[in-house]
Scaffold this motif. Structure first.
Motif, PDB file in Angstrom:
ATOM      1  N   LEU A  42       9.046   1.927 -16.312  1.00 18.07           N
ATOM      2  CA  LEU A  42       7.687   2.160 -15.838  1.00 18.07           C
ATOM      3  C   LEU A  42       7.052   0.805 -15.585  1.00 18.07           C
ATOM      4  CD1 LEU A  42       5.006   3.633 -15.307  1.00 18.07           C
ATOM      5  CD2 LEU A  42       4.683   3.784 -17.791  1.00 18.07           C
ATOM      6  N   VAL A  43       6.603   0.583 -14.350  1.00 19.80           N
ATOM      7  CA  VAL A  43       5.937  -0.656 -13.963  1.00 19.80           C
ATOM      8  C   VAL A  43       4.456  -0.355 -13.811  1.00 19.80           C
ATOM      9  CG1 VAL A  43       5.793  -2.498 -12.249  1.00 19.80           C
ATOM     10  CG2 VAL A  43       8.006  -1.440 -12.765  1.00 19.80           C
ATOM     11  N   GLY A  44       3.612  -1.111 -14.524  1.00 23.82           N
ATOM     12  CA  GLY A  44       2.180  -0.870 -14.479  1.00 23.82           C
ATOM     13  C   GLY A  44       1.524  -1.351 -13.200  1.00 23.82           C
ATOM     14  N   SER A  45       0.247  -1.082 -13.088  1.00 23.33           N
ATOM     15  CA  SER A  45      -0.529  -1.408 -11.896  1.00 23.33           C
ATOM     16  C   SER A  45      -0.567  -2.918 -11.654  1.00 23.33           C
ATOM     17  CB  SER A  45      -1.953  -0.874 -12.064  1.00 23.33           C
ATOM     18  OG  SER A  45      -2.746  -1.170 -10.948  1.00 23.33           O
ATOM     19  N   ASN A  46      -0.263  -3.313 -10.411  1.00 20.55           N
ATOM     20  CA  ASN A  46      -0.357  -4.704  -9.938  1.00 20.55           C
ATOM     21  C   ASN A  46       0.559  -5.685 -10.669  1.00 20.55           C
ATOM     22  OD1 ASN A  46      -2.268  -4.493  -7.766  1.00 20.55           O
ATOM     23  ND2 ASN A  46      -3.861  -4.141  -9.291  1.00 20.55           N
ATOM     24  N   ILE A  47       1.694  -5.199 -11.154  1.00 23.69           N
ATOM     25  CA  ILE A  47       2.687  -6.076 -11.765  1.00 23.69           C
ATOM     26  C   ILE A  47       3.787  -6.353 -10.735  1.00 23.69           C
ATOM     27  CG2 ILE A  47       4.329  -6.392 -13.638  1.00 23.69           C
ATOM     28  CD1 ILE A  47       1.429  -6.282 -14.558  1.00 23.69           C
ATOM     29  N   PRO A  48       4.040  -7.611 -10.361  1.00 23.93           N
ATOM     30  CA  PRO A  48       5.084  -7.925  -9.365  1.00 23.93           C
ATOM     31  C   PRO A  48       6.461  -7.506  -9.861  1.00 23.93           C
ATOM     32  CG  PRO A  48       3.617  -9.800  -9.699  1.00 23.93           C
ATOM     33  CD  PRO A  48       3.306  -8.816 -10.788  1.00 23.93           C
TER      34      PRO A  48
ATOM     35  N   LYS B 204       0.865  -1.183   0.000  1.00 23.11           N
ATOM     36  CA  LYS B 204       0.000   0.000   0.000  1.00 23.11           C
ATOM     37  C   LYS B 204       0.900   1.230   0.000  1.00 23.11           C
ATOM     38  CE  LYS B 204      -3.839  -2.308   2.371  1.00 23.11           C
ATOM     39  NZ  LYS B 204      -4.716  -2.313   1.188  1.00 23.11           N
ATOM     40  N   ILE B 205       1.226   1.698  -1.212  1.00 19.41           N
ATOM     41  CA  ILE B 205       2.192   2.781  -1.363  1.00 19.41           C
ATOM     42  C   ILE B 205       1.663   4.090  -0.800  1.00 19.41           C
ATOM     43  CG2 ILE B 205       3.529   4.119  -3.026  1.00 19.41           C
ATOM     44  CD1 ILE B 205       4.455   1.224  -2.642  1.00 19.41           C
ATOM     45  N   LEU B 206       0.401   4.391  -1.061  1.00 27.50           N
ATOM     46  CA  LEU B 206      -0.151   5.664  -0.622  1.00 27.50           C
ATOM     47  C   LEU B 206      -1.072   5.483   0.585  1.00 27.50           C
ATOM     48  CD1 LEU B 206      -0.951   7.300  -4.091  1.00 27.50           C
ATOM     49  CD2 LEU B 206       1.055   7.628  -2.638  1.00 27.50           C
ATOM     50  N   GLU B 207      -0.826   4.433   1.368  1.00 28.47           N
ATOM     51  CA  GLU B 207      -1.628   4.188   2.560  1.00 28.47           C
ATOM     52  C   GLU B 207      -1.503   5.365   3.515  1.00 28.47           C
ATOM     53  OE1 GLU B 207      -2.483   0.605   5.738  1.00 28.47           O
ATOM     54  OE2 GLU B 207      -0.514   0.755   4.780  1.00 28.47           O
ATOM     55  N   GLY B 208      -2.649   5.829   4.004  1.00 29.51           N
ATOM     56  CA  GLY B 208      -2.660   6.998   4.879  1.00 29.51           C
ATOM     57  C   GLY B 208      -2.640   8.301   4.104  1.00 29.51           C
TER      58      GLY B 208
ATOM     59  N   HIS C 130       1.563  -3.431  -6.390  1.00 28.68           N
ATOM     60  CA  HIS C 130       0.647  -2.446  -5.826  1.00 28.68           C
ATOM     61  C   HIS C 130      -0.180  -1.820  -6.946  1.00 28.68           C
ATOM     62  CE1 HIS C 130       4.013   0.078  -7.155  1.00 28.68           C
ATOM     63  NE2 HIS C 130       4.779  -0.555  -6.282  1.00 28.68           N
ATOM     64  N   GLU C 131      -1.279  -1.190  -6.564  1.00 36.83           N
ATOM     65  CA  GLU C 131      -2.180  -0.580  -7.557  1.00 36.83           C
ATOM     66  C   GLU C 131      -1.514   0.584  -8.285  1.00 36.83           C
ATOM     67  OE1 GLU C 131      -6.623  -1.418  -5.693  1.00 36.83           O
ATOM     68  OE2 GLU C 131      -5.791   0.610  -5.722  1.00 36.83           O
ATOM     69  N   GLU C 132      -0.646   1.286  -7.596  1.00 33.40           N
ATOM     70  CA  GLU C 132      -0.004   2.444  -8.206  1.00 33.40           C
ATOM     71  C   GLU C 132       0.969   2.033  -9.316  1.00 33.40           C
ATOM     72  OE1 GLU C 132      -1.378   3.360  -4.182  1.00 33.40           O
ATOM     73  OE2 GLU C 132      -0.042   1.827  -4.968  1.00 33.40           O
ATOM     74  N   CYS C 133       1.023   2.804 -10.374  1.00 30.02           N
ATOM     75  CA  CYS C 133       2.088   2.655 -11.358  1.00 30.02           C
ATOM     76  C   CYS C 133       3.369   3.224 -10.756  1.00 30.02           C
ATOM     77  CB  CYS C 133       1.748   3.406 -12.643  1.00 30.02           C
ATOM     78  SG  CYS C 133       0.305   2.775 -13.529  1.00 30.02           S
ATOM     79  N   GLN C 134       4.493   2.811 -11.272  1.00 28.61           N
ATOM     80  CA  GLN C 134       5.773   3.192 -10.681  1.00 28.61           C
ATOM     81  C   GLN C 134       6.777   3.528 -11.775  1.00 28.61           C
ATOM     82  OE1 GLN C 134       7.289   0.413  -7.752  1.00 28.61           O
ATOM     83  NE2 GLN C 134       9.409   0.722  -8.397  1.00 28.61           N
TER      84      GLN C 134
END
Length: 299
Positions: A65-71, A7-11, A34-38
């Motif tokens: 660039l890593v897309g959403s929910n890619i390990p 959870k990258i943006l938790e809180g 995680h849901e966030e792209c990176q």
């Protein structure tokens, strides 16, 4: 190594994006998604990165660039863990952004189809090169230091615009890749991958690795392929080929023992697998990716 949901943006539920600067002896070895792209820029470091079904060596100046929910995981070479006296460091700047929240904001101002298509493409994950990388690097550095909200939004917009328009990239994961990892996997994949990344230059016995997670060879092979979408041999050889590519781009490296330095037991097997994986012979690869190729004999 099982990927765990992060959870990258938790809180920070109201935040659309955030940045993280790492300056440590080595990167975290946690395989996660995680849901966030990176968007990840490696300032200084080297090792093996695994993104989805892509396994490649990485070094400084790597922009992905890593897309959403890619390990994914960036795993440093062994020296980062054992040679503390050599001052090896792992430095990176990462921009996390939630694609749906970005699209919701953009929808207030116009059509978002092109950006939505770009976010969908990002699930194949991308490595950027050329002009696009040169333009984005200083923007990421500036964004990491910027505190003004409007300027931060402006920098995010510029970065996404450049990356969504450029052709200076290649896709990392296969067209059919899907995240098949399960949270109930406990720590078995952690044990497997850490062992492979640390021992790929030597012979790796299938039975030994299967024994490490208390499976027989047949069950292990089924388990491993169901998680990585590759056979165990294919996976290990891709790690070795990634290491070979890094060695080939170093013009000071003498390649007469290249196959054996990368863990292959014969030159013919190395050449065959390298050509299959990269579409080029080792000689052609070096000539393409170095400006001053050495005279080499690899076949």
């Amino acid at each position: 190594m099982r990927p765990v949901p992060a959870k990258i943006l938790e809180g920070k539920e109201n935040e659309v994006f955030d940045t993280k600067v790492v300056n440590s002896p080595y990167f975290s070895t946690l395989f996660h998604f995680h849901e966030e792209c990176q968007i990840n820029y490696v300032v200084e470091s080297e090792g093996t990165r695994m993104i989805g079904d892509s396994i490649e060596s990485f070094s400084h100046d790597d922009l992905t660039l890593v897309g959403s929910n890619i390990p994914h995981v960036w795993h440093n070479t062994e020296k980062y863990f054992i040679e503390t006296e050599n001052n090896s460091v792992a430095k990176s700047i990462t921009l996390f952004f939630h694609p749906e929240k970005v699209l919701n904001i953009l929808a207030q101002f116009g059509n978002t189809k092109k950006m939505a298509d770009f976010f969908q493409l990002s699930k194949r994950c991308m490595q950027f090169t050329g002009k696009a990388k040169s333009e984005v690097k200083p923007l990421l550095i500036q964004l990491a230091d910027e505190e003004n909200v409007l300027l931060r939004l402006s920098l995010l917009s510029k970065i996404l615009h450049i990356l969504s328009q450029t052709k200076d990239y290649h896709l990392l994961t296969g067209a059919g890749y899907t995240n098949t990892y399960h949270l109930k996997d406990n720590d078995r994949m952690d044990i497997i991958l850490k062992y492979i990344f640390s021992n790929f230059t030597k012979e790796i016995e299938l039975k030994l690795v299967a024994d490490m997670i208390h499976m027989n060879k047949q069950s292990f092979c089924r388990y491993f392929k169901s998680r990585t979408q590759k056979t165990f041999v294919e996976f290990v050889n891709e790690v070795r080929i990634g290491h070979a590519c890094k060695l080939l781009t170093n013009i000071d490296y003498r390649v007469c023992n290249l196959a054996y330095d990368c863990g292959f037991n014969s030159l013919s097997n190395f050449n065959k697998f390298f050509k299959k994986a990269k579409g080029l012979s080792p000689r052609e690869y070096r000539m393409k990716y170095t400006t001053s190729p050495l005279s080499i004999k690899v076949s």
